[in-house]
Design a protein around this motif. Structure first.
Motif, PDB file in Angstrom:
ATOM      1  N   SER A 154     -34.572 -38.806 -16.554  1.00  0.00           N
ATOM      2  CA  SER A 154     -34.365 -37.385 -16.255  1.00  0.00           C
ATOM      3  C   SER A 154     -33.209 -36.850 -17.091  1.00  0.00           C
ATOM      4  N   ARG A 155     -33.395 -35.649 -17.617  1.00  0.00           N
ATOM      5  CA  ARG A 155     -32.331 -34.975 -18.371  1.00  0.00           C
ATOM      6  C   ARG A 155     -32.225 -33.533 -17.884  1.00  0.00           C
ATOM      7  N   ARG A 156     -30.987 -33.045 -17.827  1.00  0.00           N
ATOM      8  CA  ARG A 156     -30.759 -31.650 -17.437  1.00  0.00           C
ATOM      9  C   ARG A 156     -29.779 -31.037 -18.423  1.00  0.00           C
ATOM     10  N   PRO A 157     -30.263 -30.592 -19.575  1.00  0.00           N
ATOM     11  CA  PRO A 157     -29.356 -30.050 -20.602  1.00  0.00           C
ATOM     12  C   PRO A 157     -28.682 -28.748 -20.201  1.00  0.00           C
ATOM     13  N   SER A 158     -29.274 -28.009 -19.260  1.00  0.00           N
ATOM     14  CA  SER A 158     -28.668 -26.761 -18.792  1.00  0.00           C
ATOM     15  C   SER A 158     -29.108 -26.521 -17.352  1.00  0.00           C
ATOM     16  N   PRO A 159     -28.437 -25.622 -16.619  1.00  0.00           N
ATOM     17  CA  PRO A 159     -28.829 -25.360 -15.232  1.00  0.00           C
ATOM     18  C   PRO A 159     -30.241 -24.815 -15.082  1.00  0.00           C
ATOM     19  N   THR A 160     -30.808 -24.266 -16.149  1.00  0.00           N
ATOM     20  CA  THR A 160     -32.141 -23.676 -16.071  1.00  0.00           C
ATOM     21  C   THR A 160     -33.209 -24.517 -16.768  1.00  0.00           C
TER      22      THR A 160
END
Length: 204
Positions: free
Chosen positions: A7-13
């Motif tokens: 899982s990756r979350r590069p930005s809040p959106t």
């Protein structure tokens, strides 16, 4: 091979989920094995091309060409062996065997599937190809067409399998996420929660 989730979350959106059944290469033995496989693939690729060239040497690869001295190459022990192998089989057999071996050289041996969620834009699904020669198959679905993200269950053979699906407006069938790997329910629930949180948190 077991399926794992990254899982990756590069930005809040934006959030990205990737499932793969590729073997881990973190340990030294795994890296050595990976290097050995690469060298073996390169050796097979080279041998296939040498034997194919030797099969066609009477028509195209005689004497000294503009780049390589073919007569000298065929006189070496390796070249002579390639000529003997090429002469022992028909053109049809050499063509079929070469095709199978080249496919094996470029075959990945693993599958990666991903789900990219971008709030306000949509969802992109991707499934890797089976060889290094072709691109992954991708599809982008705008947010305005996504009605829901759900986890369904279905029979596959004699077992019940869970799968993540997108309900898309105007389509009679759901869009299955990770259709080839079909990861277990724990992975699907993590992806489901993360996807819905990214898509719908701003509306709550």
């Amino acid at each position: 091979m077991p399926v794992r989730l990254l899982s990756r979350r590069p930005s809040p959106t934006t959030v990205s989920f990737t499932v793969s059944n590729a073997s881990r290469r973190t340990s030294t033995p795994a890296r050595i094995l990976s290097l050995f496989q690469f060298l073996l693939r390169a050796l097979i690729f080279l041998l296939v091309h040498i034997i194919d060239t030797a099969k066609l040497r009477h028509s195209f690869f005689q004497g000294d060409g503009p780049f390589l001295p073919w007569s000298t190459i065929w006189a070496t022990p390796g070249g002579a062996l390639a000529c003997r192998i090429a002469d022992a089989y028909s053109y049809g057999f050499i063509a079929v065997a070469s095709t199978v071996l080249i496919y094996g050289v470029f075959r990945k041996g693993y599958t990666e599937e991903s789900l990219l969620v971008i709030r306000g834009l949509g969802i992109q699904t991707s499934t890797s190809s089976s060889t290094y020669l072709s691109k992954a198959s991708t599809r982008f679905i705008p947010t305005t067409q996504i009605q829901d993200i759900v986890i369904h269950e279905a029979f596959k053979g004699f077992e019940v399998r869970f799968y993540l699906a997108l309900i898309v407006e105007g389509e009679p069938d759901v869009v299955v996420v990770f259709p080839k790997l079909l990861p277990n329910r724990a992975i699907l629930e993590e992806v489901w929660r993360g996807s819905r949180r990214c898509l719908y948190d701003s509306k709550s």
